[in-house]
Write a protein that holds these residues in place. Structure first.
Motif, short mmCIF file in Angstrom:
data_model
loop_
_atom_site.label_atom_id
_atom_site.label_comp_id
_atom_site.label_asym_id
_atom_site.label_seq_id
_atom_site.Cartn_x
_atom_site.Cartn_y
_atom_site.Cartn_z
N SER A 246 0.82 -1.22 0.00
CA SER A 246 0.00 0.00 0.00
C SER A 246 0.85 1.27 0.00
O SER A 246 0.39 2.33 -0.44
CB SER A 246 -0.93 0.00 1.21
OG SER A 246 -0.18 -0.07 2.42
N ASP A 247 2.09 1.16 0.49
CA ASP A 247 2.98 2.33 0.51
C ASP A 247 3.31 2.82 -0.89
O ASP A 247 3.56 4.02 -1.11
CB ASP A 247 4.29 2.00 1.23
CG ASP A 247 4.09 1.66 2.69
OD1 ASP A 247 3.02 1.99 3.24
OD2 ASP A 247 4.99 1.06 3.29
N MET A 248 3.33 1.90 -1.85
CA MET A 248 3.74 2.27 -3.20
C MET A 248 2.77 3.28 -3.83
O MET A 248 3.15 4.09 -4.67
CB MET A 248 3.83 1.02 -4.08
CG MET A 248 4.77 -0.05 -3.54
SD MET A 248 6.40 0.60 -3.07
CE MET A 248 7.03 1.14 -4.66
N LYS A 249 1.50 3.25 -3.40
CA LYS A 249 0.53 4.21 -3.92
C LYS A 249 0.89 5.63 -3.49
O LYS A 249 0.73 6.58 -4.26
CB LYS A 249 -0.87 3.85 -3.44
CG LYS A 249 -1.40 2.54 -4.00
CD LYS A 249 -2.80 2.24 -3.51
CE LYS A 249 -3.32 0.93 -4.07
NZ LYS A 249 -4.68 0.62 -3.59
N ALA A 250 1.37 5.76 -2.25
CA ALA A 250 1.76 7.09 -1.76
C ALA A 250 3.00 7.58 -2.51
O ALA A 250 3.09 8.77 -2.86
CB ALA A 250 2.04 7.03 -0.26
N TYR A 251 3.96 6.69 -2.76
CA TYR A 251 5.14 7.06 -3.55
C TYR A 251 4.70 7.51 -4.95
O TYR A 251 5.17 8.54 -5.46
CB TYR A 251 6.10 5.88 -3.67
CG TYR A 251 7.09 5.75 -2.54
CD1 TYR A 251 8.33 6.38 -2.60
CD2 TYR A 251 6.80 5.00 -1.41
CE1 TYR A 251 9.25 6.26 -1.57
CE2 TYR A 251 7.70 4.88 -0.36
CZ TYR A 251 8.93 5.51 -0.46
OH TYR A 251 9.83 5.40 0.58
N ALA A 252 3.81 6.72 -5.57
CA ALA A 252 3.37 7.04 -6.93
C ALA A 252 2.65 8.39 -6.96
O ALA A 252 2.85 9.20 -7.89
CB ALA A 252 2.45 5.93 -7.44
N TYR A 253 1.79 8.64 -5.97
CA TYR A 253 1.05 9.90 -5.93
C TYR A 253 2.01 11.08 -5.79
O TYR A 253 1.87 12.10 -6.47
CB TYR A 253 0.07 9.88 -4.76
CG TYR A 253 -0.95 10.99 -4.80
CD1 TYR A 253 -2.19 10.79 -5.41
CD2 TYR A 253 -0.69 12.22 -4.22
CE1 TYR A 253 -3.13 11.80 -5.45
CE2 TYR A 253 -1.62 13.25 -4.26
CZ TYR A 253 -2.84 13.03 -4.87
OH TYR A 253 -3.76 14.06 -4.92
N ALA A 254 3.00 10.94 -4.89
CA ALA A 254 3.97 12.03 -4.68
C ALA A 254 4.80 12.28 -5.93
O ALA A 254 5.07 13.43 -6.30
CB ALA A 254 4.87 11.70 -3.49
N ILE A 255 5.23 11.21 -6.59
CA ILE A 255 6.04 11.36 -7.80
C ILE A 255 5.23 12.04 -8.90
O ILE A 255 5.75 12.88 -9.66
CB ILE A 255 6.54 9.98 -8.27
CG1 ILE A 255 7.58 9.44 -7.28
CG2 ILE A 255 7.16 10.07 -9.67
CD1 ILE A 255 7.97 8.00 -7.51
N SER A 256 3.94 11.73 -8.98
CA SER A 256 3.11 12.27 -10.06
C SER A 256 2.85 13.76 -9.92
O SER A 256 2.56 14.44 -10.91
CB SER A 256 1.78 11.51 -10.13
OG SER A 256 0.99 11.80 -8.98
#
Length: 331
Positions: free
Chosen positions: A200-210
Motif C-alpha cells: 500500500s505504501d507504493m501508492k503514496a510514492y506514486a502519488y507524490a512522484i506524479s
C-alpha cells in the motif's frame, strides 16, 4: 555528577511515565525502552505512553519481537496528572506531540528547541544524531550492563534516525554504535530493515512522484490523504535523492490538518529554521538542520485543505528563498 544522576535526582517517586511523540518511530521507541530498563536497574518502574499509532510494519515488528510494552495516551491520563513524567525524543510545543500545559517534566531529546520551555530537568543535545544515543550514554557512563534486547533497540533506532550513520552523526553516535553493535541481535535488525515497505505504501510514492514540483533546487510533493507518519518521512528521504534537489518538502493531508516532512542536503539549507519560519502563525514546525517536520491544523473541508496545501507550498518556497539570501549575506 553525571547527567543521568541529575535526572535521577529529579524523580520524586518510584514510578514515572515516559512519553514519546505521537506516531513514535524506532528512535523514540528505543529511547523510551532503553530508559525504562535503565530506571528499573535503579528500582524505578515506568510506563511508556504515546499518542497516535505505530503505523509502520517494521516498527511494529520491533515492538512485538522485543516485548516492548507501549500504552495509548488515553490509558495514562491519570498518571500524567499524578506522577513524574519524562519526555523522550520530543519537547513541549513540537508539532509531533499533543499540547501539554504541565512543563514540570524531565526532557531527554536531540532536537533544537524553538520554544522557551523550562523543564524540571532537561538533557537536550541538538547536535546528536539520535535521541537513543543520549540514553545509551547513560548506560556507558554508569557502567550498567546492556541487555541484548536493549542493545538491539538502540542500534536499530540509531541506524534509522541517522539513515545508517550517514546523516547528522556525532562522535557520541559512533561511540554508541560501535560499542553496542556486537551486543545486538543483528538477525532481528536485518529483518526489520528488509521490511520497511508495504504494498500500500507504493501508492503514496506514486502519488507524490506524479505531482512533484521542482523549482531550482527545491521540491514540493503531496503524498495524498492519510499517508502514515513514518512513510511521509521516508518519501521525503527518497525525494532528496533527486540529483537537482537540495531541499525537499513533502506533505500529506490528514483528517485534522496538513503534516509535513522536510529534508535538506548537508550544509545546504537549515530545514528546521525553514519549517519554523514558514509555519509560524498557521501551525508549528522545526527540527534539525538536515531534517524537520511540521503540522498545520485545519477543518475537515476538502476545499480548505486544498487551499492550505497551496499556502504552505508558497510559504515554504518563500522561506527557502529567504534562507538562500541570508546565506549569501554571510559569505
Amino acid at each position: 555528577m553525571s547527567m543521568f544522576q541529575k535526572l535521577l535526582e529529579n524523580i520524586h517517586g518510584n514510578h514515572v511515565y515516559i512519553r514519546t511523540h505521537n506516531f513514535p518511530d524506532p528512535d523514540a521507541i528505543a529511547s523510551a525502552f532503553a530508559l525504562q530498563k535503565l530506571l528499573e536497574h535503579y528500582s524505578i518502574s515506568s510506563r511508556i505512553c504515546y499518542g497516535g499509532k505505530i503505523d509502520r510494519f517494521s516498527t511494529n515488528q520491533m515492538v512485538e519481537q522485543l516485548g516492548i510494552q507501549m500504552h495509548d495516551i488515553e490509558e495514562c491520563r491519570d498518571m500524567l496528572l499524578q506522577e513524574d513524567g519524562i519526555l523522550v525524543d520530543t519537547q513541549i510545543g513540537n508539532s509531533n506531540i499533543d499540547s501539554m500545559r504541565n512543563a514540570d517534566l524531565i526532557c531527554v531529546d536531540h532536537h533544537p528547541a524553538f520554544y522557551d520551555t523550562v523543564y524540571r530537568f532537561s538533557d537536550v543535545r541538538p547536535n546528536v544524531g539520535a535521541c537513543v544515543s543520549i540514553v545509551a550514554s547513560y548506560y556507558l557512563e554508569e557502567k550498567v550492563e546492556i541487555p541484548t534486547d536493549v542493545a538491539t533497540a538502540i542500534v536499530y533506532g540509531l541506524k534509522i534516525d541517522t539513515a545508517n550513520l550517514s546523516r547528522g552523526v556525532t562522535k557520541l553516535d559512533l561511540e554508541v554504535f560501535y560499542q553496542l553493535y556486537p551486543l545486538a541481535n543483528l538477525d532481528l535488525i536485518n529483518m526489520w530493515e528488509c521490511s520497511t515497505l508495504q504494498l500500500s505504501d507504493m501508492k503514496a510514492y506514486a502519488y507524490a512522484i506524479s505531482n512533484i514540483e521542482v523549482i531550482g533546487d527545491v521540491s514540493f510533493a503531496n503524498t495524498g490523504s492519510s499517508c502514515p507518519e513514518a512513510l511521509i518521512a521516508n518519501i521525503s528521504d527518497f525525494m532528496l535523492s533527486i540529483a537537482e534537489v537540495r531541499i525537499c518538502i513533502v506533505c500529506s493531508v490528514k483528517e485534522s490538518g496538513i503534516k509535513l516532512s522536510i529534508r535538506s542536503e548537508r550544509n545546504s539549507y537549515n530545514s528546521g529554521e525553514i519549517a519554523y519560519r514558514a509555519l509560524q502563525d498557521i501551525g508549528n514546525g522545526g527540527g534539525h538542520y538536515a531534517m524537520a517536520g511540521g503540522f498545520v491544523p485545519c477543518s475537515k473541508e476538502e476545499e480548505e485543505k486544498e487551499q492550505l496545501v497551496l499556502l504552505i507550498k508558497n510559504r515554504m518556497f518563500q522561506a527557502v528563498e529567504e534562507e538562500r539570501q541570508r546565506q549569501a549575506l554571510e559569505v
